[in-house]
Motif scaffolding. Structure first.
Motif, PDB file in Angstrom:
ATOM      1  N   SER A  61      45.497  72.654  29.213  1.00 53.70           N
ATOM      2  CA  SER A  61      45.517  74.055  29.635  1.00 53.70           C
ATOM      3  C   SER A  61      44.922  74.244  31.028  1.00 53.70           C
ATOM      4  O   SER A  61      45.319  75.149  31.760  1.00 53.70           O
ATOM      5  CB  SER A  61      44.753  74.915  28.617  1.00 53.70           C
ATOM      6  OG  SER A  61      43.373  74.603  28.621  1.00 53.70           O
ATOM      7  N   LEU A  62      43.983  73.384  31.407  1.00 55.73           N
ATOM      8  CA  LEU A  62      43.415  73.457  32.754  1.00 55.73           C
ATOM      9  C   LEU A  62      44.427  73.021  33.809  1.00 55.73           C
ATOM     10  O   LEU A  62      44.487  73.595  34.902  1.00 55.73           O
ATOM     11  CB  LEU A  62      42.166  72.568  32.847  1.00 55.73           C
ATOM     12  CG  LEU A  62      40.850  73.128  32.315  1.00 55.73           C
ATOM     13  CD1 LEU A  62      39.767  72.067  32.387  1.00 55.73           C
ATOM     14  CD2 LEU A  62      40.422  74.367  33.115  1.00 55.73           C
ATOM     15  N   LYS A  63      45.213  72.004  33.477  1.00 59.76           N
ATOM     16  CA  LYS A  63      46.150  71.442  34.457  1.00 59.76           C
ATOM     17  C   LYS A  63      47.460  72.218  34.541  1.00 59.76           C
ATOM     18  O   LYS A  63      48.064  72.330  35.606  1.00 59.76           O
ATOM     19  CB  LYS A  63      46.444  69.980  34.098  1.00 59.76           C
ATOM     20  CG  LYS A  63      45.231  69.062  34.152  1.00 59.76           C
ATOM     21  CD  LYS A  63      44.686  68.959  35.565  1.00 59.76           C
ATOM     22  CE  LYS A  63      43.507  67.979  35.633  1.00 59.76           C
ATOM     23  NZ  LYS A  63      42.950  67.904  37.017  1.00 59.76           N
ATOM     24  N   TRP A  64      47.920  72.765  33.422  1.00 63.17           N
ATOM     25  CA  TRP A  64      49.229  73.429  33.386  1.00 63.17           C
ATOM     26  C   TRP A  64      49.056  74.899  33.765  1.00 63.17           C
ATOM     27  O   TRP A  64      49.236  75.790  32.962  1.00 63.17           O
ATOM     28  CB  TRP A  64      49.816  73.299  31.983  1.00 63.17           C
ATOM     29  CG  TRP A  64      51.307  73.487  31.958  1.00 63.17           C
ATOM     30  CD1 TRP A  64      52.114  73.896  32.973  1.00 63.17           C
ATOM     31  CD2 TRP A  64      52.168  73.276  30.828  1.00 63.17           C
ATOM     32  NE1 TRP A  64      53.412  73.953  32.566  1.00 63.17           N
ATOM     33  CE2 TRP A  64      53.475  73.576  31.258  1.00 63.17           C
ATOM     34  CE3 TRP A  64      51.938  72.853  29.518  1.00 63.17           C
ATOM     35  CZ2 TRP A  64      54.566  73.481  30.394  1.00 63.17           C
ATOM     36  CZ3 TRP A  64      53.024  72.754  28.662  1.00 63.17           C
ATOM     37  CH2 TRP A  64      54.320  73.058  29.108  1.00 63.17           C
ATOM     38  N   ARG A  65      48.746  75.131  35.022  1.00 68.74           N
ATOM     39  CA  ARG A  65      48.405  76.473  35.496  1.00 68.74           C
ATOM     40  C   ARG A  65      49.583  77.433  35.417  1.00 68.74           C
ATOM     41  O   ARG A  65      49.408  78.628  35.204  1.00 68.74           O
ATOM     42  CB  ARG A  65      47.881  76.411  36.931  1.00 68.74           C
ATOM     43  CG  ARG A  65      46.565  75.666  37.085  1.00 68.74           C
ATOM     44  CD  ARG A  65      46.059  75.775  38.521  1.00 68.74           C
ATOM     45  NE  ARG A  65      45.821  77.154  38.906  1.00 68.74           N
ATOM     46  CZ  ARG A  65      44.679  77.791  38.709  1.00 68.74           C
ATOM     47  NH1 ARG A  65      43.657  77.157  38.135  1.00 68.74           N
ATOM     48  NH2 ARG A  65      44.527  79.046  39.092  1.00 68.74           N
ATOM     49  N   SER A  66      50.796  76.928  35.634  1.00 65.78           N
ATOM     50  CA  SER A  66      51.966  77.815  35.621  1.00 65.78           C
ATOM     51  C   SER A  66      52.175  78.470  34.258  1.00 65.78           C
ATOM     52  O   SER A  66      52.735  79.566  34.161  1.00 65.78           O
ATOM     53  CB  SER A  66      53.217  77.028  36.006  1.00 65.78           C
ATOM     54  OG  SER A  66      53.453  75.967  35.083  1.00 65.78           O
TER      55      SER A  66
END
Length: 333
Positions: A125-130
């Motif tokens: 969830s931190l990395k998949w900002r879109s």
């Protein structure tokens, strides 16, 4: 004299819930939050208190449901009512997938594995900002309307949805733990080897308990999405699982209503003490230590045991320790 029956206790709870709208909007919001986390704590209690599976990854199902409801609304404009169904379905499916791996182990490995899966989702969830908005979270969710009344404008409407959800979950759990299936869960908790010896497929029932607990956590997460209209990555962190574990132990694991009492104590202490200083966690920790040392069955379990002893006009007998306390002592040895 007769003791208070469960239908009478449920009627008293319903009366209290019905009287809550007389309070201010702030108090109504606090009660709504307590009821949501009460559902969350009761869902974990089914896994820990009734089946004997210690988990620190329960926030994964709560967070997945919340993210699903809000992401569908923000990105696709889907109504929150449909989002609730999707969120609960996603949480249940996630519990089924994670449970297949976790039930292969037990004890501390099970606890660490559940926490690892939760942290994987947190990192994603931190990395998949879109999709998730990253550390900033997702904003812009529009709450749906209830009978023409927008949940965004009415604290009473939000409370009504949460209160009905809590009542339904409470009845469901009361029926479940007293059903043959609930007896099997309790049997696994008390003596897993004996349940295997008499022919029960223990692994399947562990998985079923894991899935039901994930389903109920998804219900809590979906209600939290309608209540909060915002979600951030913190909701997937293992710290939230730790908080709800504390709620469960405070109230009393292995009882249906105990975790709800614990959630109320935890959030009331947090809000009351937090309004005066920033060290609310210290005082919550002090209360938690006191309960573990002197009321191992939890506040609710302790109160019920003493009340029953007084009704019998007999000296109070020490109630059985909670499954969590037994597990902690066993691991310490």
């Amino acid at each position: 004299m007769k003791t208070v029956s469960r239908p009478m206790l449920f009627a008293l709870l319903c009366a209290a819930l019905a009287a809550a709208p007389l309070a201010s909007d702030y108090t109504l919001g606090l009660i709504s939050e307590i009821l949501i986390f009460a559902i969350f704590a009761m869902s974990l209690n089914l896994l820990v208190g009734y089946t004997g599976l210690m988990s620190l990854g329960h926030a994964a199902f709560f967070g997945m449901s919340t993210y699903t409801v809000i992401a569908l609304g923000v990105h696709l404009g889907i109504s929150g009512w449909w989002g609730i169904l999707a969120g609960v379905a996603m949480a249940t499916a996630l519990a089924a997938v994670i449970g297949v791996f976790c039930i292969r182990v037990s004890g501390i490995p099970f606890l660490m594995l559940t926490m690892a899966f939760s942290q994987l989702l947190y990192a994603a969830s931190l990395k998949w900002r879109s999709l998730s908005g990253g550390s900033d979270g997702l904003v812009g969710f529009v709450r749906p309307a209830l009978f023409g009344v927008s949940l965004s404008e009415s604290a009473l409407a939000r409370y009504a949805v949460v209160a009905v959800g809590f009542a339904l979950v409470l009845v469901f759990l009361w029926c479940l733990v007293r059903s043959p299936l609930g007896s099997i869960f309790i049997g696994i908790r008390d003596n897993e080897q004996r349940m295997r010896a008499i022919g029960y497929p223990v692994q399947r029932f562990k998985l079923l308990s894991f899935i039901i607990a994930g389903f109920l956590a998804g219900v809590a997460g979906a209600l939290y999405a309608l209540f909060n209209a915002y979600v951030s990555t913190d909701i997937l962190h293992w710290h939230l699982s730790g908080d709800v574990m504390i709620m469960m132990i405070l109230g009393g694991s292995g009882t249906v209503l105990g975790p709800a009492i614990g959630a109320a104590l935890f959030l009331l202490l947090k809000n009351f003490i937090g309004s005066y200083n920033d060290y609310w966690s210290f005082w919550v920790g002090a209360v938690f230590i006191f309960c573990v040392m002197f009321m191992r069955e939890g506040v609710w379990g302790y109160a019920v045991a003493r009340w029953r002893a007084a009704r019998r006009d007999a000296p109070p007998q020490a109630p059985p320790e909670s499954p969590v306390a037994k597990a902690v002592l066993r691991e310490a040895k």
